[in-house]
Scaffold this motif. Structure first.
Motif, PDB file in Angstrom:
ATOM      1  N   UNK A 286       0.762  -1.220   0.056  1.00 39.10           N
ATOM      2  CA  UNK A 286       0.049  -0.084  -0.124  1.00 39.10           C
ATOM      3  C   UNK A 286       0.899   1.256   0.052  1.00 39.10           C
ATOM      4  N   UNK A 287       1.984   1.087   0.776  1.00 42.13           N
ATOM      5  CA  UNK A 287       2.846   2.362   0.860  1.00 42.13           C
ATOM      6  C   UNK A 287       3.707   2.405  -0.664  1.00 42.13           C
ATOM      7  N   UNK A 288       3.958   1.435  -0.939  1.00 42.49           N
ATOM      8  CA  UNK A 288       4.572   1.697  -2.379  1.00 42.49           C
ATOM      9  C   UNK A 288       3.835   2.305  -3.346  1.00 42.49           C
ATOM     10  N   UNK A 289       2.528   1.562  -3.427  1.00 43.62           N
ATOM     11  CA  UNK A 289       1.392   2.173  -4.150  1.00 43.62           C
ATOM     12  C   UNK A 289       1.338   3.598  -4.205  1.00 43.62           C
ATOM     13  N   UNK A 290       1.135   3.973  -2.798  1.00 38.66           N
ATOM     14  CA  UNK A 290       0.940   5.571  -2.589  1.00 38.66           C
ATOM     15  C   UNK A 290       2.108   6.422  -3.045  1.00 38.66           C
ATOM     16  N   UNK A 291       3.398   6.079  -2.819  1.00 41.03           N
ATOM     17  CA  UNK A 291       4.343   6.729  -3.359  1.00 41.03           C
ATOM     18  C   UNK A 291       4.606   6.721  -4.857  1.00 41.03           C
TER      19      UNK A 291
ATOM     20  N   UNK B  41       2.362   9.194  -5.895  1.00 42.69           N
ATOM     21  CA  UNK B  41       2.443  10.519  -5.064  1.00 42.69           C
ATOM     22  C   UNK B  41       1.191  10.852  -4.230  1.00 42.69           C
ATOM     23  N   UNK B  42       0.622  10.042  -3.900  1.00 36.31           N
ATOM     24  CA  UNK B  42      -0.729  10.525  -3.153  1.00 36.31           C
ATOM     25  C   UNK B  42      -0.425  10.740  -1.351  1.00 36.31           C
ATOM     26  N   UNK B  43       0.704  10.374  -1.338  1.00 41.80           N
ATOM     27  CA  UNK B  43       1.125  10.478   0.003  1.00 41.80           C
ATOM     28  C   UNK B  43       1.478  12.026   0.230  1.00 41.80           C
ATOM     29  N   UNK B  44       1.028  12.790   1.331  1.00 45.94           N
ATOM     30  CA  UNK B  44       1.681  14.079   1.802  1.00 45.94           C
ATOM     31  C   UNK B  44       3.021  13.809   2.224  1.00 45.94           C
ATOM     32  N   UNK B  45       4.003  14.666   2.063  1.00 42.62           N
ATOM     33  CA  UNK B  45       5.255  14.692   2.728  1.00 42.62           C
ATOM     34  C   UNK B  45       4.818  15.345   3.842  1.00 42.62           C
ATOM     35  N   UNK B  46       5.249  14.467   5.043  1.00 42.69           N
ATOM     36  CA  UNK B  46       5.537  15.187   6.165  1.00 42.69           C
ATOM     37  C   UNK B  46       6.488  14.256   6.984  1.00 42.69           C
ATOM     38  N   UNK B  47       6.711  14.842   8.112  1.00 46.27           N
ATOM     39  CA  UNK B  47       7.871  14.444   8.991  1.00 46.27           C
ATOM     40  C   UNK B  47       7.142  13.341  10.049  1.00 46.27           C
ATOM     41  N   UNK B  48       7.834  12.289  10.105  1.00 47.79           N
ATOM     42  CA  UNK B  48       6.995  11.026  10.902  1.00 47.79           C
ATOM     43  C   UNK B  48       7.728  11.224  12.153  1.00 47.79           C
ATOM     44  N   UNK B  49       7.075  11.376  13.294  1.00 52.37           N
ATOM     45  CA  UNK B  49       7.707  11.249  14.616  1.00 52.37           C
ATOM     46  C   UNK B  49       7.052   9.958  15.487  1.00 52.37           C
TER      47      UNK B  49
END
Length: 143
Positions: A4-9, A12-20
């Motif tokens: 799912x994450x590979x497909x989003x990347x 480019x459907x995933x917003x860029x944000x910093x993961x904490x």
């Protein structure tokens, strides 16, 4: 990385944000539902409680009433709807008003599935469906 994450990347459907990463000091226990025990049909039926048996266990009340006019008949009907037995003495009323009261209460008793019985000269017992009356009173001969 999951599919799912590979497909989003890829799209480019995933917003860029910093993961904490948030660290929780105490980890809550996971909820585990209680194990379901398969019950037989007989056991399931035993869990069903009739409302009439619950109300009969609480005890029944008997109201003794002597109405002075037809206007009081709705109060008597309310007592019957509240599952109380009512003894009504109509001896002090004119015959036409007493007959109207008995007619009204007969309809009320029928609607709630109860019973009406004559106890004496212009004295009646009205009971809701949760009250069982056994026996009978024979009419006395007038001297």
């Amino acid at each position: 990385m999951t599919f799912k994450n590979k497909l989003k990347r890829f799209f480019d459907m995933e917003d860029e944000y910093e993961e904490k990463e948030i660290v929780v000091e105490e980890e809550p226990e996971e909820y585990q539902p209680p194990a379901r025990i398969k019950k037989s049909k007989k056991q399931e039926r035993q869990n069903v409680v009739s409302l009439s048996s619950v109300t009969s266990q609480q005890g029944s009340k008997v109201m003794l009433l002597e109405p002075h006019s037809y206007d009081e008949v709705q109060d008597i009907a309310d007592e019957l709807k509240n599952r109380k037995a009512v003894v009504i003495n109509l001896q002090r009323l004119p015959r036409d008003q007493a007959r109207r009261i008995v007619d009204f209460l007969s309809g009320t008793v029928y609607a709630i599935g109860g019973d009406i019985q004559k106890l004496g000269e212009q004295i009646f017992l009205c009971t809701p469906d949760n009250v069982d009356v056994s026996g009978s009173i024979s009419e006395m001969l007038h001297e």
